[in-house]
Each structure stands twice: as structure tokens, then as C-alpha cells.
Design a protein around this motif. Structure first.
Motif, PDB file in Angstrom:
ATOM      1  N   ASN A  54     -80.313   7.106  56.629  1.00 47.49           N
ATOM      2  CA  ASN A  54     -81.463   7.822  56.090  1.00 47.49           C
ATOM      3  C   ASN A  54     -82.381   8.355  57.186  1.00 47.49           C
ATOM      4  OD1 ASN A  54     -82.558   5.435  56.960  1.00 47.49           O
ATOM      5  ND2 ASN A  54     -83.520   4.887  55.017  1.00 47.49           N
ATOM      6  N   ALA A  58     -78.523  14.214  58.288  1.00 48.31           N
ATOM      7  CA  ALA A  58     -79.032  15.168  57.301  1.00 48.31           C
ATOM      8  C   ALA A  58     -77.844  15.855  56.644  1.00 48.31           C
ATOM      9  CB  ALA A  58     -79.940  16.200  57.950  1.00 48.31           C
ATOM     10  N   CYS A  98     -74.659  11.540  48.196  1.00 53.69           N
ATOM     11  CA  CYS A  98     -75.603  11.384  49.303  1.00 53.69           C
ATOM     12  C   CYS A  98     -76.584  10.247  49.024  1.00 53.69           C
ATOM     13  CB  CYS A  98     -76.371  12.684  49.528  1.00 53.69           C
ATOM     14  SG  CYS A  98     -75.378  14.052  50.167  1.00 53.69           S
ATOM     15  N   ILE A 103     -78.135   8.644  52.290  1.00 53.70           N
ATOM     16  CA  ILE A 103     -78.470   9.863  53.028  1.00 53.70           C
ATOM     17  C   ILE A 103     -79.553  10.572  52.224  1.00 53.70           C
ATOM     18  CG2 ILE A 103     -77.620  12.098  53.826  1.00 53.70           C
ATOM     19  CD1 ILE A 103     -74.889  10.769  54.218  1.00 53.70           C
ATOM     20  N   LYS A 105     -82.034  12.855  53.491  1.00 51.39           N
ATOM     21  CA  LYS A 105     -82.498  14.171  53.935  1.00 51.39           C
ATOM     22  C   LYS A 105     -81.428  15.178  53.529  1.00 51.39           C
ATOM     23  CE  LYS A 105     -85.076  12.423  57.942  1.00 51.39           C
ATOM     24  NZ  LYS A 105     -84.892  10.983  57.606  1.00 51.39           N
ATOM     25  N   TYR A 107     -80.508  19.116  52.381  1.00 49.92           N
ATOM     26  CA  TYR A 107     -80.848  20.532  52.318  1.00 49.92           C
ATOM     27  C   TYR A 107     -79.813  21.248  51.461  1.00 49.92           C
ATOM     28  CZ  TYR A 107     -83.670  19.450  56.479  1.00 49.92           C
ATOM     29  OH  TYR A 107     -84.574  18.910  57.363  1.00 49.92           O
ATOM     30  N   ASP A 133     -89.645  11.820  54.432  1.00 59.19           N
ATOM     31  CA  ASP A 133     -88.355  11.356  54.934  1.00 59.19           C
ATOM     32  C   ASP A 133     -87.288  11.288  53.851  1.00 59.19           C
ATOM     33  OD1 ASP A 133     -89.243  11.124  57.508  1.00 59.19           O
ATOM     34  OD2 ASP A 133     -89.850   9.035  57.305  1.00 59.19           O
ATOM     35  N   ARG A 134     -87.663  11.486  52.607  1.00 54.59           N
ATOM     36  CA  ARG A 134     -86.698  11.485  51.505  1.00 54.59           C
ATOM     37  C   ARG A 134     -86.936  12.750  50.688  1.00 54.59           C
ATOM     38  NH1 ARG A 134     -84.536   6.433  49.995  1.00 54.59           N
ATOM     39  NH2 ARG A 134     -84.488   7.117  47.843  1.00 54.59           N
ATOM     40  N   PHE A 165     -83.621  22.642  60.095  1.00 58.51           N
ATOM     41  CA  PHE A 165     -82.876  21.398  60.276  1.00 58.51           C
ATOM     42  C   PHE A 165     -83.347  20.614  61.491  1.00 58.51           C
ATOM     43  CE2 PHE A 165     -79.176  24.072  58.437  1.00 58.51           C
ATOM     44  CZ  PHE A 165     -79.711  23.952  57.167  1.00 58.51           C
ATOM     45  N   VAL A 170     -82.349  14.023  63.749  1.00 61.70           N
ATOM     46  CA  VAL A 170     -81.096  13.434  63.292  1.00 61.70           C
ATOM     47  C   VAL A 170     -80.026  13.610  64.368  1.00 61.70           C
ATOM     48  CG1 VAL A 170     -81.643  13.848  60.872  1.00 61.70           C
ATOM     49  CG2 VAL A 170     -80.350  15.571  62.147  1.00 61.70           C
ATOM     50  N   PHE A 173     -75.030  16.175  61.345  1.00 65.05           N
ATOM     51  CA  PHE A 173     -75.155  16.938  60.105  1.00 65.05           C
ATOM     52  C   PHE A 173     -73.896  16.712  59.279  1.00 65.05           C
ATOM     53  CE2 PHE A 173     -77.821  19.610  62.979  1.00 65.05           C
ATOM     54  CZ  PHE A 173     -79.020  19.464  62.299  1.00 65.05           C
ATOM     55  N   ARG A 268     -75.287  16.887  66.102  1.00 65.96           N
ATOM     56  CA  ARG A 268     -76.408  17.835  66.184  1.00 65.96           C
ATOM     57  C   ARG A 268     -76.288  18.732  67.417  1.00 65.96           C
ATOM     58  NH1 ARG A 268     -82.287  17.237  65.019  1.00 65.96           N
ATOM     59  NH2 ARG A 268     -83.456  18.538  66.473  1.00 65.96           N
TER      60      ARG A 268
END
Length: 478
Positions: A54, A58, A98, A103, A105, A107, A133-134, A165, A170, A173, A268
Motif C-alpha cells: 500500500n 501503484a 487490488c 494495493i 493507490k 489510477y 494514501d488510499r 504517478f 512508489v 507500477f 518505477r
């Protein structure tokens, strides 16, 4: 997956962000409709991982592009927004994976026919978590001073959204198509990625399947190292690769041809390097970024998945996925989340229902339903027979007084739902359809493909699809 570069039905919008607020911090936990995902697989092991997912991972979820094989189900909605299993949308399965894997985060990048999907995500997950954060954050296709056009593909979309992002530190990804039906322990996947010290990890299907894969094929050696990645040739070509994993032996050792699911874990730093330095003009992840990473000497590994997995890329696949939802067990430990709608329980008056799923808020009179999925707010009248079919449901309830008034004023002849003594067999009835009395939707002539859109229906893969808002007159035979 591809993102449409142009579409008259979807519009460019400003970048839309959504974050949870403290006023709703407990709503998500208590109000969610905790239906269970119906595919068998192990639930995430919450006790393992060196770096908490978490904080360190992301997820980037794609809503889906224009796939002609899904038409007309995606005529007014993106693939991720297509209803599934009576109460859900396809993207709910991926978002739930997720959440169940910790997980938090997430998008969601949307573009093609995105209005319905954006609305669903905003309403379903707006109260998710506590603080920044969530979150489930929608990034709709947007214009800027540097880029004034559509996202040109998955890689282009991520490149143009890296500034979003990069807000959180993080380390990886997790890239996910938002229109697949499966249950996966993403924790195991991330741990495998970290243990192997890979730059990129691709999820492959370890079991043979008859389904088509549009996400490419990996050549994998005995250590699960990906040595080559190719996109599958067009259908009909002689050199088409079999979906069943093929093992070959060369001077360099044994290798297997493994279909990709389109699910990637990318570091990342590696993501930024590939998109901003090495492959600055690449538009697509599968056809350009992954082969390019291998050419650049990056370490690309395969993570094998042997559970249920369905890429809902055609009408036939959508039908198959719904039928599978009837047969498979629900898992109380790994719930499937969706938007709480506060609908009343379904009402059944002498209905005979076997091997079926019934959504919330349905009104079922003296009908027979066998092996079918019946979506929310569906109204089925007396002496109707529904077999091996998907009734997507309705967005609204029509009040009795409104129906009578509109019929008197001749504004409508048929109410939303399925009229008396109709028969529906091996069909898909999309939202808000009006099926008259004594209608037979049975594909009487066994047609495989047909276009009667002007009459309110098409035939795909031998399945009759009644269009959204279509009106099928009394005594029709399809």
C-alpha cells in the motif's frame, strides 16, 4: 490493449481527480455490497512482503479501447463499464483484486466512451480509504499545452500521466487491463518480481486455453526469463501461434511459448527510463515497450498464472464469462466490491429459477428462468421463459401510473422489461430494452452473424444481442 486515437462519441475532458474525504472514511467499509468473486484461486496472503504494497506499489488500470468484436455492448460504454454477473461492472473485478491485495493507490486511465465508467468509479470508490494514501483516481483523456490530442496508446497515456504517478515514491507500477475477469494474488506477483530482481515482470497463462490472446506471446526459458516477445499474427495467417504453450529445444536450452495476459509489473525507474529516454516515441506497451526493453538488455521475467482468466474482448467471451459466473463458487475471503445502490430485495411471485444469478431489485412474476444471469431492476412478466441468457437489467423503475399515462398518450406501447408469454434463449438483452408480449428471441434460423440494428438487434457468435433501449414489438420472432 489499445486506446482509440479518435472517436466521435467520446470527448476530451479536463484531468479529473478524485480523492476520498474524511466525511466518507467509514462509508466504504460498511456500505459496500460485498458480493464474492466467482473464480477459484487462492486469496492474497496478507502476512508476506518486505515493503508494504500500500506504500510501494501503484496500480494503473486501463478502461479499454474500441473493440469491434464487442459491438454493440460497447456502443455507449467502455469495456470496463460493461455490466457483468448481475450487479457488477467488469472493472470491479480488477479494482477488487487490488483492494484485496492491499494495493490502495489505484489510477484508472479512461478515454473511449468513458462517461459511464468515470461515473461508476467516482460513485463506487469515492469513499475508499482514509486520506490521500488510499484512493481510486480517474485520469480522463485531457489536453495540455504540450499535448492537445488523444492518448495514442497505453505507453503514450502512461508517459503523459507520469507527472501524476510520480506524486508518490512508489517502487513499482502494476499495469492492468480493466476488462478481464479473474482473481489474482498481486502480492505473490510483486514478491516474485522483487525476488528475481527483474526490471519487468509479465503475467503469462500457464494452462492451455481455447481463448484468443491479444496481448502477445513470450518466449520463456527454463528460468522464466523472457527472451523474446511478439504480438500474435492476424487471424487467418498460416503461422498463427497455438494458445497451448509450446516447448522447443535449441542449442541455448529449452524454451516455451507463453501467452501474455497484458498484466505487467514495471519498476518505477525502468518505466521512466523507457518512456522518457529510450523509447520516447513508443505508443503501445505490448508491441513496442516490452520488445524494446528486451532489446535494451533489461531483465524481463514471466510470472505464470494458472487460475481462471477471461479476456472479455468479444460478445462470445462476454457471454461465456457470465455463464461461468453461474457455475463458479463465491469466495467470502476475497469479496468483489461495487457501488452500493440501496435497492430493495428482488420480488418473486411463483417464479421457477434454477442455476441462475438474480441481481438486486428485480420484479419476477410467474416466469421460468434457467441457467441465466438477470441484472438489476429487471421486470419479467407472467409465463415468460428465459434460458441460457443474460438480461442486463434497467437503470430505472417505471412507475405503474406513469406507464398507464404514457400508454394512454401513445408515447409508449411497451414497458421496460419482458412482456407476457415471451421466450428468450441464448441471448443478451441490454439495458432498458422493451420486449413485447409473445416475443420469441431464439435465433430460429441458427444465424452466426447478422446485423439488424435498425430493428433493435444484432447476432454475434450465434448469440442474439438486443440493443440498449431497443423496442421489440409484440409477436416478433427473432
Amino acid at each position: 490493449m489499445q486506446i482509440s486515437s479518435s472517436s466521435s462519441s467520446a470527448k476530451l475532458t479536463n484531468l479529473h481527480m478524485m480523492r476520498s474525504s474524511s466525511d466518507h472514511q467509514h462509508q466504504w467499509r460498511h456500505n459496500y455490497n460485498l458480493k464474492q468473486l466467482f473464480v477459484p484461486s487462492s486469496c492474497p496472503n496478507l502476512s508476506v512482503s518486505n515493503s508494504p504494497l500500500n506504500q510501494s506499489v501503484a496500480a494503473i488500470v486501463f478502461g479499454g479501447g474500441p473493440d469491434p468484436e464487442l459491438y454493440p455492448l460497447n456502443k455507449t460504454r467502455s469495456k470496463g463499464a460493461i455490466p457483468i454477473a448481475a450487479n457488477y461492472r467488469l472493472i470491479d473485478a480488477v479494482i477488487s483484486n487490488c483492494i484485496n491485495s492491499d494495493i490502495t493507490k489505484i489510477y484508472a486511465i479512461t478515454q473511449f466512451n468513458s462517461t459511464s465508467l468515470n461515473s461508476h468509479l467516482s460513485r463506487a470508490y469515492s469513499g475508499f480509504g482514509i486520506g490521500k494514501d488510499r484512493f481510486v483516481e480517474v485520469i480522463a483523456a485531457y489536453q495540455s499545452l504540450e499535448d492537445q490530442g488523444w492518448f495514442q496508446g497505453t505507453a503514450d497515456a502512461i508517459r503523459r500521466c507520469l507527472w501524476v504517478f510520480e506524486e508518490f515514491p512508489v517502487t513499482e507500477f502494476l499495469v492492468l487491463p480493466g476488462y478481464h475477469l479473474y482473481k489474482m494474488d498481486y502480492k505473490t506477483l510483486i514478491e516474485d518480481h522483487r525476488r528475481s530482481r527483474a526490471d519487468i515482470t509479465i503475467v503469462g497463462l500457464s494452462s492451455a486455453t481455447d481463448h484468443d490472446s491479444g496481448f502477445g506471446f513470450m518466449e520463456v526459458d527454463s528460468t522464466n526469463h523472457v527472451t523474446r516477445f511478439t504480438i500474435k499474427p492476424e487471424k487467418g495467417q498460416q503461422d498463427i501461434v497455438s494458445m497451448e504453450n509450446r516447448t522447443t529445444t535449441t542449442n541455448e536450452g529449452t524454451s516455451s511459448c507463453v501467452p501474455s495476459t497484458g498484466i505487467y509489473v514495471i519498476g518505477r525507474e525502468q518505466m521512466v527510463k523507457l518512456l522518457r529516454e529510450c523509447l520516447v516515441k513508443a505508443k503501445d506497451l505490448a508491441s513496442e515497450i516490452i520488445p524494446g526493453a528486451i532489446s535494451e538488455g533489461m531483465k524481463v521475467k514471466a510470472h505464470m498464472f494458472d487460475g481462471y482468466w477471461e479476456d472479455v474482448k468479444s460478445v462470445g467471451a462476454y457471454y461465456r464469462a457470465n455463464m461461468d459466473s453461474i457455475k463458479r463458487f463465491y469466495d467470502r475471503q476475497c469479496p468483489l466490491y461495487t457501488m452500493p445502490r440501496c435497492l430493495p430485495p428482488s420480488s418473486m411471485s411463483e417464479a421457477v429459477i434454477t442455476d441462475s444469478i438474480i441481481g438486486d431489485g428485480c420484479i419476477l412474476d410467474r416466469c421460468v428462468i434457467r441457467g441465466s444471469v438477470v441484472g438489476m431492476r429487471t421486470r419479467i412478466a407472467d409465463e415468460v421463459i428465459v434460458e441460457d441468457s443474460i438480461i442486463v437489467g434497467s437503470d430505472i423503475y417505471e412507475m405503474e401510473e406513469d406507464v398507464r399515462r404514457k400508454m394512454r398518450e401513445k408515447k409508449i406501447d411497451i414497458r421496460i422489461g419482458i412482456g407476457e408469454k415471451s421466450q428468450i434463449r441464448r441471448a443478451i438483452v441490454d439495458k432498458n430494452a422493451r420486449i413485447g408480449k409473445n416475443v420469441m428471441i431464439i435465433n430460429r434460423d441458427n444465424v452466426e452473424e447478422g446485423n439488424r440494428e435498425a430493428e433493435g438487434y444484432v447476432i454475434r457468435d450465434g448469440i442474439i444481442v438486443i440493443l440498449r433501449n431497443a423496442v421489440i414489438p409484440d409477436n416478433s420472432i427473432l
